[in-house]
Design a protein around this motif. Structure first.
Motif, PDB file in Angstrom:
ATOM      1  N   LEU A  28      63.546  49.495 181.821  1.00 34.29           N
ATOM      2  CA  LEU A  28      64.295  49.164 183.039  1.00 34.29           C
ATOM      3  C   LEU A  28      65.274  50.317 183.310  1.00 34.29           C
ATOM      4  O   LEU A  28      66.158  50.599 182.491  1.00 34.29           O
ATOM      5  N   VAL A  79      68.347  51.599 185.343  1.00 33.94           N
ATOM      6  CA  VAL A  79      69.437  51.051 186.147  1.00 33.94           C
ATOM      7  C   VAL A  79      70.303  52.216 186.608  1.00 33.94           C
ATOM      8  O   VAL A  79      70.819  52.973 185.773  1.00 33.94           O
ATOM      9  N   ASN A 101      74.352  53.964 193.111  1.00 32.01           N
ATOM     10  CA  ASN A 101      73.677  54.039 194.418  1.00 32.01           C
ATOM     11  C   ASN A 101      74.005  55.299 195.217  1.00 32.01           C
ATOM     12  O   ASN A 101      73.775  55.334 196.416  1.00 32.01           O
ATOM     13  N   CYS A 121      67.421  58.976 189.181  1.00 35.71           N
ATOM     14  CA  CYS A 121      66.443  57.902 189.016  1.00 35.71           C
ATOM     15  C   CYS A 121      65.062  58.367 189.510  1.00 35.71           C
ATOM     16  O   CYS A 121      64.037  58.088 188.876  1.00 35.71           O
ATOM     17  N   LEU A 159      60.567  49.426 185.568  1.00 37.10           N
ATOM     18  CA  LEU A 159      61.167  48.925 186.807  1.00 37.10           C
ATOM     19  C   LEU A 159      62.378  49.805 187.063  1.00 37.10           C
ATOM     20  O   LEU A 159      62.990  50.298 186.113  1.00 37.10           O
ATOM     21  N   ARG A 172      66.122  49.946 189.278  1.00 34.10           N
ATOM     22  CA  ARG A 172      67.052  49.133 190.062  1.00 34.10           C
ATOM     23  C   ARG A 172      68.348  49.910 190.285  1.00 34.10           C
ATOM     24  O   ARG A 172      68.841  50.572 189.365  1.00 34.10           O
ATOM     25  N   SER A 173      68.860  49.813 191.510  1.00 34.73           N
ATOM     26  CA  SER A 173      70.131  50.487 191.797  1.00 34.73           C
ATOM     27  C   SER A 173      71.208  49.422 192.042  1.00 34.73           C
ATOM     28  O   SER A 173      70.940  48.401 192.670  1.00 34.73           O
ATOM     29  N   VAL A 174      72.389  49.666 191.532  1.00 36.78           N
ATOM     30  CA  VAL A 174      73.505  48.716 191.730  1.00 36.78           C
ATOM     31  C   VAL A 174      74.748  49.481 192.198  1.00 36.78           C
ATOM     32  O   VAL A 174      74.905  50.666 191.896  1.00 36.78           O
ATOM     33  N   PHE A 211      75.117  44.473 187.753  1.00 37.53           N
ATOM     34  CA  PHE A 211      73.989  44.457 186.821  1.00 37.53           C
ATOM     35  C   PHE A 211      74.223  43.413 185.718  1.00 37.53           C
ATOM     36  O   PHE A 211      73.296  42.696 185.318  1.00 37.53           O
ATOM     37  N   GLN A 233      73.221  40.206 187.078  1.00 38.16           N
ATOM     38  CA  GLN A 233      71.755  40.076 187.114  1.00 38.16           C
ATOM     39  C   GLN A 233      71.227  39.731 185.720  1.00 38.16           C
ATOM     40  O   GLN A 233      70.309  38.927 185.569  1.00 38.16           O
ATOM     41  N   ALA A 242      67.149  40.972 183.458  1.00 42.36           N
ATOM     42  CA  ALA A 242      67.194  42.277 182.762  1.00 42.36           C
ATOM     43  C   ALA A 242      66.373  42.213 181.478  1.00 42.36           C
ATOM     44  O   ALA A 242      66.723  42.828 180.482  1.00 42.36           O
ATOM     45  N   TRP A 252      66.002  51.971 197.114  1.00 39.24           N
ATOM     46  CA  TRP A 252      64.613  52.147 196.641  1.00 39.24           C
ATOM     47  C   TRP A 252      63.893  53.250 197.431  1.00 39.24           C
ATOM     48  O   TRP A 252      63.091  53.984 196.876  1.00 39.24           O
TER      49      TRP A 252
END
Ligand code: C5P
Length: 477
Positions: free
Chosen positions: A30, A32, A35, A43, A58, A60-62, A68, A71, A77, A322
């Motif tokens: 994952l 992370v 942004n 990323c 996977l 994911r941006s936070v 996170f 989440q 996660a 994304w």
């Protein structure tokens, strides 16, 4: 620096080995990331490298680490291995409390909370090698070193690493060029024929856009009254007697004679001065090294590395991270069109945000800080870009630190920016914001020159007073 660089490479090799191990065991990774442009570049580099390895992952941006953690509480996660990119160095204890002995790799250039690394964790951070994370290497550069340790073929991502560093304003050393390890990555990109680095005026699209369009697109530095105003830029250029076309073909900045360039430069200074802006300090930011991505189509917003960074910021700060990650990883076609549209809208939005500065009550002058009160008028995701724009526009007195904030729910997002001479005097915004945010029930951190925080809205006033006091004491005034 050579020793530090060697150590950094060996640390990057450790991170690559841990990731390689996960890939070999067919573990789910994952990624992370934060942004902003640097995070999305980092990323993208990792995503591209993992694709090349057929890894399961996977991304994911936070906006903030707490998102996170939430989440994770909601069961989102459950990967075998978590790779933090551009987020995490300031929160290793909290990450350990949350994920315990899970396989964790942190790749981040922010000031680390501590130099202790929990057993089994890999933590790659230039501060461990006494390298300045705010100016010598960004997270995209770190991710690039990791990806190169995974495979030499990943040199193809060197231009993306440069984009990330520029997105994080690492070229702010008074000469607008990258230095330290960043400069090594530029060299590598140039050697491989993937990048051109040229000294010139920093208009966005110097080699392929009509002069007035390049001027209107220029956002680093932001030129109040010119950025976003093609009509005004056209009038300015033609009023100087500079021919905008040669026959049917638009002339570009690279076609101008030195005399024409200096005419244009002086006219920009006069224009800004006529608006009461500190024109000379803004104009100083207009000369430096232009980084062009040799393999990107002309006319796209990806050809000029600074503009590419703006495009990634536009994706990240509008909830479309994304798209930015995919573009940084190398996806083009329809997705690029979507990203370019996001950038066009974002430019308009940022110009509107800048106009807010002229409204009464938006700006409060305290003893050592200038506060931009975004309140509910500015999207909290855009406070950070706004703060960077204002600080690069030279609108803040040189002896004050800039603080901008906006409300979301019952919390506020805060961004702080200092200038180089304040950093030389010993200011460390990362530690100021971390300490004071913690004391009022929030979280903060970052670099000496740029930092951020989130605090409960009812603690804002106290927070600002404390920051004002601490800035004063660190500046010795
Ligand atoms: O949010 P903003 O971009 O203004 O923050 C400046 C820098 O500080 C960024 O690099 C950001 O990642 C970092 N930061 C942090 N911890 C926070 C908020 C921001 O490390 N809580």
């Amino acid at each position: 620096m050579n020793d530090a660089y060697e150590q950094l490479l060996s640390s990057a090799a450790n991170a690559a080995e841990a990731i390689g191990e996960c890939i070999k065991q067919d573990n789910l990774l994952l990624l992370v990331c934060h942004n902003d442009a640097d995070a999305l570049s980092a990323c993208g580099i990792m995503v591209g490298s993992l694709w090349r390895n057929d890894a399961r992952f996977l991304a994911r941006s936070v906006s903030r680490i707490d998102d996170f953690f939430q989440q994770a509480d909601e069961g989102l996660a459950s990967a075998d291995c978590i790779v933090f990119l551009d987020i995490g160095s300031g929160y290793v204890r909290e990450i350990y409390n949350k994920f315990g002995e899970r396989k964790v790799i942190i790749v981040d250039h922010h000031q680390p909370q501590s130099f202790d690394v929990p057993k089994g964790y890999v933590h790659l951070n230039p501060h461990f090698q006494s390298l300045e994370g705010a100016t010598q290497l960004s997270t995209s550069g770190l991710a690039y070193l990791v990806s190169k340790a995974l495979s030499e073929e990943n040199y193809v991502y060197s231009p993306v690493a440069v984009v990330g560093a520029l997105g994080d304003l690492q070229d702010k050393d008074g000469q607008r060029r990258l230095r330290g390890i960043n400069a090594r990555i530029v060299e590598e990109a140039v050697e491989k024929g993937l990048m051109y680095a040229t000294e010139d005026l920093l208009l966005f699209g110097r080699s392929f856009r009509p002069i007035h369009v390049a001027l209107a697109n220029t956002s680093s530095p932001f030129l109040p009254g010119l950025t976003g105003r093609e009509d005004v830029c056209y009038s300015l250029v033609t009023s100087l007697g500079i021919k905008v076309k040669e026959g049917d073909t638009w002339r570009v900045l690279a076609d101008l004679t030195e005399e024409e360039k200096s005419k244009l430069y002086n006219a920009i200074i006069s224009f800004l001065a006529s608006k009461g802006l500190p024109a000379r300090s803004i104009a100083k930011e207009l000369i430096g090294t232009v980084y062009e991505l040799a393999e990107e189509d002309r006319w796209t917003y990806l050809r000029d590395a600074r503009e590419f960074a703006w495009l990634l910021n536009a994706c990240g700060k509008t909830g479309n991270a994304w798209i930015g990650i995919a573009i940084a990883a190398g996806v083009r076609g329809g997705l690029l069109e979507e990203a370019q549209k996001l950038l066009e809208d974002y430019r308009i939005q940022m110009a509107k945000n800048m106009e807010l500065l002229t409204k009464p009550d938006t700006v409060t002058n305290m003893e050592h800080i200038v506060v931009i009160n975004g309140g509910d008028l500015i999207d909290e995701k855009q406070v950070s870009s706004l703060a960077s724009l204002i600080s690069s526009s030279g609108m803040i007195p040189q002896d004050k630190v800039l603080i901008a904030w906006a409300r979301y729910g019952n919390r506020v997002k805060i961004s702080a920016r200092a200038n180089r001479s304040q950093v030389e005097k010993g200011i460390n915004l990362g530690s100021i914001l971390s300490d004071i945010a913690n004391a009022v029930g929030g979280r903060g951190g970052g670099h000496n020159v740029a930092a951020g925080a989130d605090v409960p809205a009812d603690m804002l006033e106290q927070f600002l007073k404390e920051v004002d006091k601490k800035v004063g004491s660190q500046l010795g005034t």
